[in-house]
Design a protein around this motif. Structure first.
Motif, PDB file in Angstrom:
ATOM      1  N   VAL A   1       0.839  -1.207   0.000  1.00 38.53           N
ATOM      2  CA  VAL A   1       0.000   0.000   0.000  1.00 38.53           C
ATOM      3  C   VAL A   1       0.868   1.248   0.000  1.00 38.53           C
ATOM      4  O   VAL A   1       0.632   2.192  -0.763  1.00 38.53           O
ATOM      5  CB  VAL A   1      -0.944  -0.009   1.222  1.00 38.53           C
ATOM      6  CG1 VAL A   1      -1.633   1.347   1.381  1.00 38.53           C
ATOM      7  CG2 VAL A   1      -1.980  -1.113   1.094  1.00 38.53           C
ATOM      8  N   GLU A   2       1.884   1.264   0.848  1.00 36.75           N
ATOM      9  CA  GLU A   2       2.785   2.420   0.897  1.00 36.75           C
ATOM     10  C   GLU A   2       3.431   2.669  -0.464  1.00 36.75           C
ATOM     11  O   GLU A   2       3.485   3.814  -0.941  1.00 36.75           O
ATOM     12  CB  GLU A   2       3.870   2.186   1.957  1.00 36.75           C
ATOM     13  CG  GLU A   2       4.895   3.302   2.017  1.00 36.75           C
ATOM     14  CD  GLU A   2       6.043   2.998   2.973  1.00 36.75           C
ATOM     15  OE1 GLU A   2       7.090   3.677   2.863  1.00 36.75           O
ATOM     16  OE2 GLU A   2       5.889   2.081   3.811  1.00 36.75           O
ATOM     17  N   ARG A   3       3.896   1.619  -1.120  1.00 31.04           N
ATOM     18  CA  ARG A   3       4.589   1.778  -2.406  1.00 31.04           C
ATOM     19  C   ARG A   3       3.645   2.240  -3.506  1.00 31.04           C
ATOM     20  O   ARG A   3       3.998   3.099  -4.326  1.00 31.04           O
ATOM     21  CB  ARG A   3       5.269   0.462  -2.788  1.00 31.04           C
ATOM     22  CG  ARG A   3       6.441   0.115  -1.873  1.00 31.04           C
ATOM     23  CD  ARG A   3       7.109  -1.179  -2.293  1.00 31.04           C
ATOM     24  NE  ARG A   3       8.234  -1.491  -1.417  1.00 31.04           N
ATOM     25  CZ  ARG A   3       9.013  -2.567  -1.542  1.00 31.04           C
ATOM     26  NH1 ARG A   3       8.776  -3.432  -2.527  1.00 31.04           N
ATOM     27  NH2 ARG A   3      10.008  -2.774  -0.711  1.00 31.04           N
ATOM     28  N   ILE A   4       2.443   1.683  -3.534  1.00 32.13           N
ATOM     29  CA  ILE A   4       1.492   2.086  -4.572  1.00 32.13           C
ATOM     30  C   ILE A   4       1.056   3.536  -4.383  1.00 32.13           C
ATOM     31  O   ILE A   4       1.006   4.321  -5.345  1.00 32.13           O
ATOM     32  CB  ILE A   4       0.273   1.144  -4.582  1.00 32.13           C
ATOM     33  CG1 ILE A   4       0.692  -0.237  -5.092  1.00 32.13           C
ATOM     34  CG2 ILE A   4      -0.852   1.707  -5.447  1.00 32.13           C
ATOM     35  CD1 ILE A   4      -0.381  -1.308  -4.954  1.00 32.13           C
ATOM     36  N   LEU A   5       0.755   3.934  -3.157  1.00 27.84           N
ATOM     37  CA  LEU A   5       0.321   5.314  -2.921  1.00 27.84           C
ATOM     38  C   LEU A   5       1.467   6.304  -3.130  1.00 27.84           C
ATOM     39  O   LEU A   5       1.241   7.427  -3.590  1.00 27.84           O
ATOM     40  CB  LEU A   5      -0.263   5.448  -1.516  1.00 27.84           C
ATOM     41  CG  LEU A   5      -1.571   4.688  -1.272  1.00 27.84           C
ATOM     42  CD1 LEU A   5      -2.116   4.989   0.122  1.00 27.84           C
ATOM     43  CD2 LEU A   5      -2.615   5.006  -2.334  1.00 27.84           C
ATOM     44  N   ALA A   6       2.693   5.907  -2.811  1.00 25.58           N
ATOM     45  CA  ALA A   6       3.835   6.785  -3.078  1.00 25.58           C
ATOM     46  C   ALA A   6       4.047   6.949  -4.581  1.00 25.58           C
ATOM     47  O   ALA A   6       4.327   8.052  -5.067  1.00 25.58           O
ATOM     48  CB  ALA A   6       5.093   6.225  -2.416  1.00 25.58           C
TER      49      ALA A   6
ATOM     50  N   ASP B   1      -8.561   2.156  -7.572  1.00 26.06           N
ATOM     51  CA  ASP B   1      -8.406   1.352  -8.787  1.00 26.06           C
ATOM     52  C   ASP B   1      -7.071   0.603  -8.778  1.00 26.06           C
ATOM     53  O   ASP B   1      -7.013  -0.609  -9.046  1.00 26.06           O
ATOM     54  CB  ASP B   1      -8.505   2.265 -10.007  1.00 26.06           C
ATOM     55  CG  ASP B   1      -8.256   1.534 -11.322  1.00 26.06           C
ATOM     56  OD1 ASP B   1      -9.218   1.000 -11.892  1.00 26.06           O
ATOM     57  OD2 ASP B   1      -7.086   1.522 -11.773  1.00 26.06           O
ATOM     58  N   LEU B   2      -5.985   1.289  -8.477  1.00 26.07           N
ATOM     59  CA  LEU B   2      -4.663   0.666  -8.488  1.00 26.07           C
ATOM     60  C   LEU B   2      -4.525  -0.382  -7.390  1.00 26.07           C
ATOM     61  O   LEU B   2      -3.946  -1.460  -7.613  1.00 26.07           O
ATOM     62  CB  LEU B   2      -3.583   1.733  -8.339  1.00 26.07           C
ATOM     63  CG  LEU B   2      -3.465   2.730  -9.492  1.00 26.07           C
ATOM     64  CD1 LEU B   2      -2.485   3.843  -9.137  1.00 26.07           C
ATOM     65  CD2 LEU B   2      -3.038   2.040 -10.786  1.00 26.07           C
ATOM     66  N   LEU B   3      -5.029  -0.081  -6.207  1.00 25.32           N
ATOM     67  CA  LEU B   3      -4.946  -1.039  -5.106  1.00 25.32           C
ATOM     68  C   LEU B   3      -5.736  -2.310  -5.432  1.00 25.32           C
ATOM     69  O   LEU B   3      -5.267  -3.426  -5.187  1.00 25.32           O
ATOM     70  CB  LEU B   3      -5.465  -0.404  -3.813  1.00 25.32           C
ATOM     71  CG  LEU B   3      -4.561   0.688  -3.232  1.00 25.32           C
ATOM     72  CD1 LEU B   3      -5.309   1.485  -2.164  1.00 25.32           C
ATOM     73  CD2 LEU B   3      -3.284   0.093  -2.634  1.00 25.32           C
ATOM     74  N   ARG B   4      -6.911  -2.131  -6.007  1.00 25.23           N
ATOM     75  CA  ARG B   4      -7.716  -3.304  -6.377  1.00 25.23           C
ATOM     76  C   ARG B   4      -7.015  -4.131  -7.454  1.00 25.23           C
ATOM     77  O   ARG B   4      -7.147  -5.364  -7.481  1.00 25.23           O
ATOM     78  CB  ARG B   4      -9.101  -2.856  -6.826  1.00 25.23           C
ATOM     79  CG  ARG B   4      -9.959  -2.324  -5.688  1.00 25.23           C
ATOM     80  CD  ARG B   4     -11.195  -1.608  -6.205  1.00 25.23           C
ATOM     81  NE  ARG B   4     -12.062  -2.489  -6.984  1.00 25.23           N
ATOM     82  CZ  ARG B   4     -13.024  -2.040  -7.787  1.00 25.23           C
ATOM     83  NH1 ARG B   4     -13.218  -0.745  -7.929  1.00 25.23           N
ATOM     84  NH2 ARG B   4     -13.776  -2.910  -8.453  1.00 25.23           N
ATOM     85  N   ARG B   5      -6.266  -3.479  -8.339  1.00 25.24           N
ATOM     86  CA  ARG B   5      -5.521  -4.226  -9.362  1.00 25.24           C
ATOM     87  C   ARG B   5      -4.392  -5.044  -8.739  1.00 25.24           C
ATOM     88  O   ARG B   5      -3.908  -6.013  -9.346  1.00 25.24           O
ATOM     89  CB  ARG B   5      -4.988  -3.268 -10.427  1.00 25.24           C
ATOM     90  CG  ARG B   5      -6.089  -2.691 -11.287  1.00 25.24           C
ATOM     91  CD  ARG B   5      -5.621  -1.681 -12.321  1.00 25.24           C
ATOM     92  NE  ARG B   5      -6.793  -1.056 -12.921  1.00 25.24           N
ATOM     93  CZ  ARG B   5      -7.546  -1.603 -13.878  1.00 25.24           C
ATOM     94  NH1 ARG B   5      -7.196  -2.770 -14.382  1.00 25.24           N
ATOM     95  NH2 ARG B   5      -8.609  -0.976 -14.341  1.00 25.24           N
TER      96      ARG B   5
END
Length: 260
Positions: free
Chosen positions: A111-116, A154-158
């Motif tokens: 989660v940290e990496r995707i949101l960053a 969207d990205l997290l769900r992917r």
């Protein structure tokens, strides 16, 4: 939320460049008036609690408590969840989510990496006319809080991580884009991410990961249009939160650490 509001959040959380001793709390109380106070109700997730009680003269009192204790999740990554079949076909966004989270051993790190990566990719733009759907935001790399939150989910769900958007109010300073003096802040959109061993935890894709502060007031019910009759007045605000500041391209995010 724009970068100025993000800076205000940093002050409110009193963050440094490194994590400090956990266990700090921030508490706030607000008085709500108007028909739209019905949008608020008890709201609890990991590190955050909003209690609603009756106040004088038909008002309600909103009591917020936030903890900066580390997110005690050890949920593994990949999560093992099946792919969400409701996701539209978007190979570029699939690749972005996969590459951003690559190498993460826990969901919290993913989660940290995707949101960053999202914060580094997309520039905040308060334009309310611009399209805010994930496809448009990913292509144009500009969005307001709605578009950032929609693309984050969207990205997290992917990446097979459960997440959803949250509507509510963010108390902020006059001059913040979208500021409404009746609520002493802005109508805002952020997200919450589900950890199977902890439940949901808030993140604000424009400002923070796995935690917010006591200026965030989530709606428990979906508002399909901007509330017309809502007034919020601060009663008290106290305490400090100590999170870590992490660079995300030209932006900075405030990180509530996860337990080792």
């Amino acid at each position: 939320m724009n970068r100025g509001a993000a800076a205000f959040l940093a002050v409110a959380m009193t963050l440094g460049s490194a994590a400090v001793a956990a266990g700090g709390e921030q508490v706030a109380r607000y008085r709500g008036m108007g028909d739209a106070v019905r949008l608020f109700d008890q709201f609890d997730n990991d590190g955050y609690s909003l209690t609603v009680s009756a106040g004088p003269s038909g008002s309600v009192e909103l009591s917020v408590r936030v903890s900066d204790s580390p997110l005690a999740s050890r949920a593994p990554f990949p999560t093992g969840l099946p792919r969400d079949r409701a996701l539209p076909h978007a190979p570029e966004r699939d690749t972005f989510a996969e590459s951003s989270a690559r190498g993460a051993a826990t969901e919290a790190v993913a989660v940290e990496r995707i949101l960053a990566a999202l914060a580094a990719l997309v520039r905040y733009d308060p334009d309310r006319v611009r399209r805010q759907d994930p496809s448009a935001v990913f292509a144009e790399k500009r969005a307001n809080c709605v578009g950032l939150s929609e693309l984050a989910v969207d990205l997290l769900r992917r990446a097979e991580i459960r997440a959803r958007t949250v509507q509510g109010v963010l108390k902020s300073d006059p001059g913040t884009p979208g500021y409404d003096g009746r609520i002493g802040g802005v109508y805002h959109r952020w997200i919450e991410v589900h950890y199977p061993d902890r439940g949901f935890a808030f993140s604000d894709p424009s400002a923070s990961v796995n935690g917010v502060d006591a200026r965030y007031l989530p709606f428990a019910r979906r508002a399909y249009s901007k509330p017309k009759d809502l007034r919020l007045t601060p009663i008290s605000f106290a305490g400090r939160l100590a999170y870590r500041s992490v660079a995300a391209g030209d932006a900075n995010l405030l990180l509530r650490t996860a337990a080792p």
